[in-house]
Design a protein around this motif. Sequence first.
Motif, PDB file in Angstrom:
ATOM      1  N   GLY A 206       1.292  -1.222   0.023  1.00  0.00           N
ATOM      2  CA  GLY A 206      -0.539  -0.155  -0.440  1.00  0.00           C
ATOM      3  C   GLY A 206       0.739   1.457   0.401  1.00  0.00           C
ATOM      4  O   GLY A 206      -0.010   2.522   0.109  1.00  0.00           O
ATOM      5  N   LYS A 207       2.162   1.167   0.174  1.00  0.00           N
ATOM      6  CA  LYS A 207       2.863   2.708  -0.146  1.00  0.00           C
ATOM      7  C   LYS A 207       3.220   2.938  -1.231  1.00  0.00           C
ATOM      8  O   LYS A 207       2.967   2.014  -2.218  1.00  0.00           O
ATOM      9  N   TRP A 208       3.727   4.288  -1.320  1.00  0.00           N
ATOM     10  CA  TRP A 208       4.296   5.044  -2.664  1.00  0.00           C
ATOM     11  C   TRP A 208       4.668   3.559  -2.923  1.00  0.00           C
ATOM     12  O   TRP A 208       4.815   3.665  -4.460  1.00  0.00           O
ATOM     13  N   GLN A 209       6.047   4.091  -2.573  1.00  0.00           N
ATOM     14  CA  GLN A 209       7.161   2.927  -2.723  1.00  0.00           C
ATOM     15  C   GLN A 209       6.916   2.189  -2.446  1.00  0.00           C
ATOM     16  O   GLN A 209       7.088   1.504  -1.006  1.00  0.00           O
ATOM     17  N   LYS A 210       6.243   0.656  -3.144  1.00  0.00           N
ATOM     18  CA  LYS A 210       5.860  -0.543  -2.586  1.00  0.00           C
ATOM     19  C   LYS A 210       7.585  -1.827  -2.273  1.00  0.00           C
ATOM     20  O   LYS A 210       8.229  -1.384  -2.937  1.00  0.00           O
TER      21      LYS A 210
END
Length: 337
Positions: free
Chosen positions: A40-44
């Motif tokens: 779910g993070k911007w940088q997965k």
Amino acid sequence: MGYSRRGVSEVGYPLGKRLRWHDFKPGRERFLADVLAGLGKWQKELPCKYLYDERGSRLYERICHLEEYYIPRTEASIMDAHIGEMAGLIGRRVRLIEYGCGNCEKVRFLLDHLEEPVAYIPIDISREQLRSVAGRLSDVYPELEILPVCADYTSRFALPTAGRQSLRAVVYFPGSTISNFTPASARQFLEHMAQVCGPGGGLLIGVDLKKDPAVLHRAYNDSQGVTAAFNLNLLERINRELGADFQPEQFEHYAFYNYPPGRVEMHLISQRDQTVRLDNTTITFARGETIWTESSYKYSLDGFREMAAAAGWRVVRVWTDDKHWFSVQYLVNVPSD
Ligand code: AVI
């Protein structure tokens, strides 16, 4: 020499009376929560500890036999050359604790040289492997109390107490596993190990050193593609255990040395725009987007010494190879006043 070796029985090893099992392995819910949070993070990203399921552990063992992956043989050559001095510094009647013991192959060499070790506490997240190697070890060292703990060693759990008194607790942390922590969490983990050992306790640790990035590139992009398979197995594991529908062939292994932070980064690159379903969640990948699966920090001797000092450890002795690619270090816990 503390103990003589008996033959290792490959099948049907007896679980000797000196072997007591402890299980804190994180369950499916924790794994799912970590995967959803990471993707779910911007940088997965995915926590590298999940690379080591049964298949991942076997692939890692194969990596350790690759010519390009210099760490195991360099560390082994340092251990070979200086084991007498190491055992002397560790001293007699120790309680030896190993975080991330894997197949326990390395510790046997150390155990064979220690004087009357009292107990060995191997800790690993891979239950199947730990169960079988602990059984075999108890067969080889019948006098040694073996207290295997199945756990994610980055979490906190109580260590079992040994039946017999030891003179000192010593942590064995080989293979530069410390490289896979961020520097902040490496420092925290060193602090934790200092608490576990108590004042006067010891730490025998393998620490990978900074070197020519070309050497690192070869080590993490081996020609047989074993590291790639190890990395991609993480997606297969998420499919197997969490029911996701990753298409691993639509991702490619990518590893490079990132100079300013001094780390090798391992990623999986999405080969096209695609979506993946996991637990009622749709995760979208753009072509070229990556999942960051592991960091492997490379240290200078000064950098590691400073970090260890901040965590309460004094470096007593450093052994390196001719090329200064790798170090094995013995540290003592010096409580600050
Ligand atoms: C376990 N650890 C020290 C290895 C490393 O070199 O960071 C894991 C690994 N990843 C790819 N190859 C080996």
